[in-house]
Design an enzyme around this catalytic site. Structure first.
Site, PDB file in Angstrom:
ATOM      1  N   ASN A 155       0.799  -1.228   0.000  1.00 51.69           N
ATOM      2  CA  ASN A 155       0.000   0.000   0.000  1.00 51.69           C
ATOM      3  C   ASN A 155       0.832   1.279   0.000  1.00 51.69           C
ATOM      4  OD1 ASN A 155       0.240  -1.512   2.605  1.00 51.69           O
ATOM      5  ND2 ASN A 155      -0.204   0.515   3.428  1.00 51.69           N
ATOM      6  N   GLN A 183      -4.862  -4.056  -1.804  1.00 49.20           N
ATOM      7  CA  GLN A 183      -4.384  -3.068  -2.775  1.00 49.20           C
ATOM      8  C   GLN A 183      -4.314  -3.622  -4.194  1.00 49.20           C
ATOM      9  OE1 GLN A 183      -3.965   0.096  -2.674  1.00 49.20           O
ATOM     10  NE2 GLN A 183      -4.030   0.369  -0.462  1.00 49.20           N
ATOM     11  N   CYS A 327       2.013   7.932   7.045  1.00 50.36           N
ATOM     12  CA  CYS A 327       1.298   6.721   6.650  1.00 50.36           C
ATOM     13  C   CYS A 327       0.754   5.973   7.833  1.00 50.36           C
ATOM     14  CB  CYS A 327       2.213   5.792   5.854  1.00 50.36           C
ATOM     15  SG  CYS A 327       2.524   6.441   4.223  1.00 50.36           S
TER      16      CYS A 327
END
Ligand SMILES: *Cc1c(COP(=O)(O)O)cnc(C)c1O
Length: 411
Positions: A155, A183, A327
């Site tokens: 990801n 993903q 993130c």
């Protein structure tokens, strides 16, 4: 701020619900509101919606049997159910779980929880492009191994793992193989018949948030201990009343993804090239993280030497992108994924993930690129380190630095 001028380029975090998906969900809120597990006409209407969705999902991931699809609340739950469920079911005799350091947090944390229950966690090494080491896998898998869990696509850097090869090793040694395909699905071909368990999520493929699925293979048949207990829905693996509206939306999202995957892939590749060309023409010392060829379409991870990713983001508040330090959201810890592939701290702190998707236009790509270029130039002009140090660490040209000494951490 209205959303009118916002450019959304964070399709790895989530995607907007496609209007066609929303349309498919609406009947199941107020009209066909039945409990799909009820034995009357309203129940069976809802049940039909759920089973249609199961078929649509099975088709997209090439499951042989729709019964192999277990609905969950999302990929986080699917990953937890796969890892904890399989470990607990088969854990009497087998005590080793094999995974890698660039998995999603929910995989890593589920493994850590199993470690506390007495399992040994083996972390496979990954290359500077993010690919797992197949030789190390071959060596690690043994009769002690209860599960191998390797994601299909990452990801943060988008890299796609060699699932066929991993599958081959696991099948030969009779070890269950789980893959987090949240993903990958809808962006690249996935084949559930090659794995034993596969996690997917609706909101990554233009479906609603709050629903996902775990593929649990029937041939060979995989068993698992459920995470919670109740009415025994979903083959006893996931109790609780299903949400027919969410199921219907998830199914529709899969149907659309299957029919548009090829054209979308071409369009996103074109947009990505267009974006990179503009960035590289406007700035030097920009580096591509991950493997350019082995990636999902639309996922771009760049490092802009000399500036902080967070700083760039502050300069472009109407562009939604993600920085290498954000993130893992709350913590400002630098990206553990970039760290695991050996990127230097400077590379990590100056990184941005730019995600293009179904509703991204060429005009948005151009506008975002020029705004990013302006922001980076401004920050570099103010930076005291930019002029002296830069050339020592990085060369002048724009290149994919993966694998080069300049990219790697030395200590
Ligand atoms: C988004 C994502 C998850 C979590 O999915 P949710 O449905 O939001 O729980 C897990 N793994 C990967 C690779 C993801 O991209």
């Amino acid at each position: 701020m209205s959303t009118k001028n916002i450019i959304y380029m964070d399709y790895q975090a989530t995607t907007p619900c496609d209007k066609r998906v929303l349309e498919s969900m609406l009947p199941y809120f107020c009209d066909d509101f039945g409990n799909p597990h009820s034995n009357h006409v309203m129940g069976s209407r809802a049940h039909e919606a759920v089973e249609k969705a199961r078929d649509q999902i099975a088709k997209l991931i090439k499951a042989n049997n729709a019964r192999e699809i277990i609905f969950t609340s999302g990929a986080t739950e699917s990953n937890n159910l796969a890892i904890c469920g399989v470990a607990r079911f088969y854990g009497e005799k087998r005590k080793k779980i094999i995974t890698d350091p660039i998995e999603h947090k929910c995989v890593l944390e589920a493994c850590r929880a199993m470690e506390r229950e007495g399992f040994e966690i083996v972390m496979l090494p990954v290359s500077e492009k993010g690919l797992i080491d197949l030789n190390a896998l071959e060596k690690a898998v043994d009769e002690q191994t209860v599960l191998v869990s390797v994601m299909t696509a990452n990801n943060e850097i988008g890299v796609v793992q060699p699932i066929d090869e991993i599958s081959g090793i696991c099948r030969r040694k009779n070890v269950p193989f789980h893959t987090d395909a949240a993903q990958a699905v809808g962006k690249t071909e996935v084949d559930a018949s090659k794995v034993d368990l596969m996690s997917i999520s609706a909101h990554k493929i233009y479906g609603p948030k709050g629903i996902g699925a775990l593929y649990v293979g029937l041939n060979p048949r995989i068993k698992l201990t459920p995470l919670f207990f109740g009415g025994g829905q979903e083959r006893g693996m996931r109790s609780g009343t299903l949400a027919p509206a969410l199921c219907a939306g998830f199914g529709k999202a899969c149907e659309i993804a299957a029919s548009e995957m090829e054209s979308e892939r071409a369009r996103l590749t074109m947009l990505k090239d267009r974006f990179l060309k503009k960035i590289f023409a406007g700035l030097d010392r920009v580096y591509l993280n991950g493997d350019e060829k082995q990636g999902i379409p639309g996922c771009i991870n760049l490092s802009f030497f000399g500036v902080e990713g967070e700083g760039i983001m502050l300069g472009i508040p109407d562009i939604c992108i993600s920085s290498g330090s954000a993130c893992t959201s709350e913590s400002l810890e630098p990206s553990y994924v970039l760290k695991a592939i050996g990127a230097r701290d400077e590379v990590i702190h100056s990184s941005l993930r730019i995600g293009l998707g179904r509703f991204t236009t060429a005009e948005e790509v151009d506008r975002a690129a020029s705004k990013i270029i302006t922001a980076v130039k401004r920050l570099r002009a103010m930076s005291p380190v930019w002029k002296e140090e830069d050339c020592e660490i990085f060369g002048k040209s724009n290149e994919s630095l993966s694998g080069s000494e300049k990219y790697r951490r030395t200590g």
